[in-house]
Structures are given as structure tokens and as C-alpha cells.
Design a protein around this motif. Sequence first.
Motif, PDB file in Angstrom:
ATOM      1  N   GLY A 102      35.950  40.375  21.048  1.00  0.00           N
ATOM      2  CA  GLY A 102      34.537  40.306  21.376  1.00  0.00           C
ATOM      3  C   GLY A 102      34.258  40.814  22.775  1.00  0.00           C
ATOM      4  O   GLY A 102      35.158  41.195  23.519  1.00  0.00           O
ATOM      5  N   THR A 103      32.988  40.813  23.121  1.00  0.00           N
ATOM      6  CA  THR A 103      32.527  41.319  24.404  1.00  0.00           C
ATOM      7  C   THR A 103      31.699  40.241  25.104  1.00  0.00           C
ATOM      8  O   THR A 103      30.918  39.548  24.458  1.00  0.00           O
ATOM      9  CB  THR A 103      31.673  42.589  24.191  1.00  0.00           C
ATOM     10  N   GLY A 126      31.127  38.722  18.868  1.00  0.00           N
ATOM     11  CA  GLY A 126      32.401  38.320  18.265  1.00  0.00           C
ATOM     12  C   GLY A 126      32.748  36.893  18.609  1.00  0.00           C
ATOM     13  O   GLY A 126      31.920  35.982  18.491  1.00  0.00           O
ATOM     14  N   GLN A 127      33.964  36.662  19.073  1.00  0.00           N
ATOM     15  CA  GLN A 127      34.434  35.332  19.450  1.00  0.00           C
ATOM     16  C   GLN A 127      33.548  34.701  20.529  1.00  0.00           C
ATOM     17  O   GLN A 127      33.489  33.487  20.652  1.00  0.00           O
ATOM     18  CB  GLN A 127      35.870  35.440  19.954  1.00  0.00           C
ATOM     19  N   LEU A 140      41.607  40.482  44.921  1.00  0.00           N
ATOM     20  CA  LEU A 140      42.950  39.967  45.177  1.00  0.00           C
ATOM     21  C   LEU A 140      43.806  40.862  46.053  1.00  0.00           C
ATOM     22  O   LEU A 140      44.886  40.468  46.457  1.00  0.00           O
ATOM     23  CB  LEU A 140      43.684  39.742  43.847  1.00  0.00           C
ATOM     24  N   SER A 141      43.355  42.079  46.323  1.00  0.00           N
ATOM     25  CA  SER A 141      44.193  42.983  47.101  1.00  0.00           C
ATOM     26  C   SER A 141      43.411  43.549  48.271  1.00  0.00           C
ATOM     27  O   SER A 141      42.191  43.488  48.310  1.00  0.00           O
ATOM     28  CB  SER A 141      44.721  44.118  46.224  1.00  0.00           C
ATOM     29  N   ALA A 142      44.140  44.103  49.209  1.00  0.00           N
ATOM     30  CA  ALA A 142      43.525  44.700  50.386  1.00  0.00           C
ATOM     31  C   ALA A 142      43.241  46.184  50.185  1.00  0.00           C
ATOM     32  O   ALA A 142      42.987  46.890  51.136  1.00  0.00           O
ATOM     33  CB  ALA A 142      44.434  44.498  51.589  1.00  0.00           C
ATOM     34  N   ALA A 143      43.257  46.647  48.950  1.00  0.00           N
ATOM     35  CA  ALA A 143      42.967  48.058  48.664  1.00  0.00           C
ATOM     36  C   ALA A 143      41.523  48.355  49.063  1.00  0.00           C
ATOM     37  O   ALA A 143      40.719  47.438  49.226  1.00  0.00           O
ATOM     38  CB  ALA A 143      43.176  48.335  47.181  1.00  0.00           C
ATOM     39  N   PRO A 144      41.170  49.628  49.208  1.00  0.00           N
ATOM     40  CA  PRO A 144      39.782  49.952  49.541  1.00  0.00           C
ATOM     41  C   PRO A 144      38.816  49.294  48.554  1.00  0.00           C
ATOM     42  O   PRO A 144      39.154  49.095  47.383  1.00  0.00           O
ATOM     43  CB  PRO A 144      39.729  51.477  49.406  1.00  0.00           C
ATOM     44  N   VAL A 145      37.628  48.943  49.033  1.00  0.00           N
ATOM     45  CA  VAL A 145      36.630  48.258  48.211  1.00  0.00           C
ATOM     46  C   VAL A 145      36.443  48.997  46.893  1.00  0.00           C
ATOM     47  O   VAL A 145      36.287  50.212  46.858  1.00  0.00           O
ATOM     48  CB  VAL A 145      35.283  48.165  48.962  1.00  0.00           C
ATOM     49  N   GLY A 146      36.492  48.256  45.793  1.00  0.00           N
ATOM     50  CA  GLY A 146      36.275  48.835  44.479  1.00  0.00           C
ATOM     51  C   GLY A 146      37.484  49.465  43.841  1.00  0.00           C
ATOM     52  O   GLY A 146      37.373  50.090  42.790  1.00  0.00           O
ATOM     53  N   ARG A 147      38.683  49.333  44.438  1.00  0.00           N
ATOM     54  CA  ARG A 147      39.861  49.987  43.855  1.00  0.00           C
ATOM     55  C   ARG A 147      41.033  49.060  43.595  1.00  0.00           C
ATOM     56  O   ARG A 147      41.994  49.463  42.979  1.00  0.00           O
ATOM     57  CB  ARG A 147      40.324  51.123  44.758  1.00  0.00           C
ATOM     58  N   GLY A 148      41.004  47.858  44.070  1.00  0.00           N
ATOM     59  CA  GLY A 148      42.168  46.989  43.990  1.00  0.00           C
ATOM     60  C   GLY A 148      42.160  46.062  42.799  1.00  0.00           C
ATOM     61  O   GLY A 148      41.431  46.226  41.829  1.00  0.00           O
ATOM     62  N   ALA A 149      43.019  45.043  42.902  1.00  0.00           N
ATOM     63  CA  ALA A 149      43.132  44.024  41.860  1.00  0.00           C
ATOM     64  C   ALA A 149      41.994  43.029  42.002  1.00  0.00           C
ATOM     65  O   ALA A 149      41.519  42.750  43.100  1.00  0.00           O
ATOM     66  CB  ALA A 149      44.477  43.324  41.980  1.00  0.00           C
ATOM     67  N   VAL A 150      41.573  42.494  40.878  1.00  0.00           N
ATOM     68  CA  VAL A 150      40.455  41.558  40.857  1.00  0.00           C
ATOM     69  C   VAL A 150      40.755  40.465  39.821  1.00  0.00           C
ATOM     70  O   VAL A 150      41.501  40.697  38.876  1.00  0.00           O
ATOM     71  CB  VAL A 150      39.135  42.301  40.531  1.00  0.00           C
ATOM     72  N   GLU A 151      40.193  39.286  40.052  1.00  0.00           N
ATOM     73  CA  GLU A 151      40.343  38.170  39.117  1.00  0.00           C
ATOM     74  C   GLU A 151      38.943  37.675  38.758  1.00  0.00           C
ATOM     75  O   GLU A 151      38.080  37.560  39.623  1.00  0.00           O
ATOM     76  CB  GLU A 151      41.133  37.058  39.800  1.00  0.00           C
ATOM     77  N   PHE A 152      38.728  37.423  37.479  1.00  0.00           N
ATOM     78  CA  PHE A 152      37.471  36.878  36.991  1.00  0.00           C
ATOM     79  C   PHE A 152      37.778  35.502  36.395  1.00  0.00           C
ATOM     80  O   PHE A 152      38.588  35.392  35.490  1.00  0.00           O
ATOM     81  CB  PHE A 152      36.861  37.758  35.897  1.00  0.00           C
ATOM     82  N   ILE A 153      37.140  34.462  36.923  1.00  0.00           N
ATOM     83  CA  ILE A 153      37.322  33.100  36.389  1.00  0.00           C
ATOM     84  C   ILE A 153      36.003  32.696  35.751  1.00  0.00           C
ATOM     85  O   ILE A 153      35.016  32.434  36.448  1.00  0.00           O
ATOM     86  CB  ILE A 153      37.741  32.127  37.491  1.00  0.00           C
ATOM     87  N   LEU A 154      35.999  32.678  34.409  1.00  0.00           N
ATOM     88  CA  LEU A 154      34.785  32.384  33.662  1.00  0.00           C
ATOM     89  C   LEU A 154      34.765  30.926  33.226  1.00  0.00           C
ATOM     90  O   LEU A 154      35.774  30.413  32.736  1.00  0.00           O
ATOM     91  CB  LEU A 154      34.713  33.271  32.414  1.00  0.00           C
ATOM     92  N   THR A 155      33.633  30.279  33.393  1.00  0.00           N
ATOM     93  CA  THR A 155      33.410  28.916  32.924  1.00  0.00           C
ATOM     94  C   THR A 155      32.342  29.008  31.849  1.00  0.00           C
ATOM     95  O   THR A 155      31.166  29.188  32.142  1.00  0.00           O
ATOM     96  CB  THR A 155      32.956  27.998  34.076  1.00  0.00           C
ATOM     97  N   LEU A 156      32.780  28.939  30.590  1.00  0.00           N
ATOM     98  CA  LEU A 156      31.874  29.086  29.447  1.00  0.00           C
ATOM     99  C   LEU A 156      31.468  27.711  28.950  1.00  0.00           C
ATOM    100  O   LEU A 156      32.314  26.861  28.686  1.00  0.00           O
ATOM    101  CB  LEU A 156      32.557  29.891  28.336  1.00  0.00           C
ATOM    102  N   THR A 157      30.155  27.506  28.811  1.00  0.00           N
ATOM    103  CA  THR A 157      29.653  26.197  28.413  1.00  0.00           C
ATOM    104  C   THR A 157      29.135  26.178  26.988  1.00  0.00           C
ATOM    105  O   THR A 157      28.764  25.130  26.495  1.00  0.00           O
ATOM    106  CB  THR A 157      28.524  25.735  29.353  1.00  0.00           C
ATOM    107  N   ALA A 158      29.060  27.293  26.345  1.00  0.00           N
ATOM    108  CA  ALA A 158      28.599  27.323  24.953  1.00  0.00           C
ATOM    109  C   ALA A 158      29.388  28.336  24.167  1.00  0.00           C
ATOM    110  O   ALA A 158      30.012  29.191  24.692  1.00  0.00           O
ATOM    111  CB  ALA A 158      27.127  27.668  24.884  1.00  0.00           C
TER     112      ALA A 158
END
Length: 158
Positions: A102-103, A126-127, A140-158
Amino acid sequence: MASALGLGALERKAAAQEAPVAPIGPTILTLHGRRRPTPPRGALAGKANAGRMMRFGDLLDGPDGSPVGNFHANGFCLETALGLPAPSVSSVEFQTFQLPHGTLFGVGASGGAGSERTWAVLGGTGQFAGARGTYVERDLSAAPVGRGAVEFILTLTA
């Protein structure tokens, strides 16, 4: 007629008692991402494009994992007399997380101070159909803005 209405009420009560119980409380979903370089566009080589921005990347199964989906972001901001960017509260960014089952769709004010931003979950397919909640995007990284590692922490309530 009264007995027909009574029968309908009994059927609704029986159906409600048989329905599975939904889990109580929010669901936490952590996604790891690796941004891909955005190709230069426009007269300023991608630094500004009439108040629009775009970025995308791979969603991974762990911090250094294998791709399991992708994410896309499109944003719009006001241009000022002094050029871009205007304050982040005048900007809006839409994000899409495409996963195997799903998206998810999110929105928030783009930019902002620091390496952590908070977004709203608008819904999903979907799901994730009917999903609501919030999520935090953390660089998460010191790479130039918009190019490094990133983490998304989602809190879904429904």
C-alpha cells in the motif's frame, strides 16, 4: 412492521458482536530511507524553481538495508523579495511512501530548523487504507541537505 424492525435490530446486534476487535492504541512504523540526488533543473541548477521543490529516495528494510519501496516529496513555497526560501510556515510539502502492500500520504510545512520535522498522515491505500496519525522525519547523516540517510517514524492511529 414492528416485528420486521425488531428483527433488523437483532441482526445488527449479532453482526456487531461477531466483528473482530481492533487493536487499541497507535501503531508505530519505522521506515529507513536513502535520498537520491535530485537532477538540476531551471536556471539556478535546482536551487530554486519558482518556489517548488522535489526530492525522492528508496525506502529500506533497515538502516543499511535493501530497498522495499520508495518515497517522493513535492513542495511549494512563497518567493520573497529577497529570494527563496520564505519562512517554513508559508511552505507546504506533500510526501508519498510507496510500499509493497500500500501507499501512505503525508503533508506538512517544509523546511524548518534542525534535522527533525513533524508531518501529518493524510491517509493511504491497500494495507494503509484509512490511516491517520503523524510522523517524524529525521536526518541521520551529515551528507549535503537532501542527499543523505533519513528515518521516518510513523504513529498511525487508525
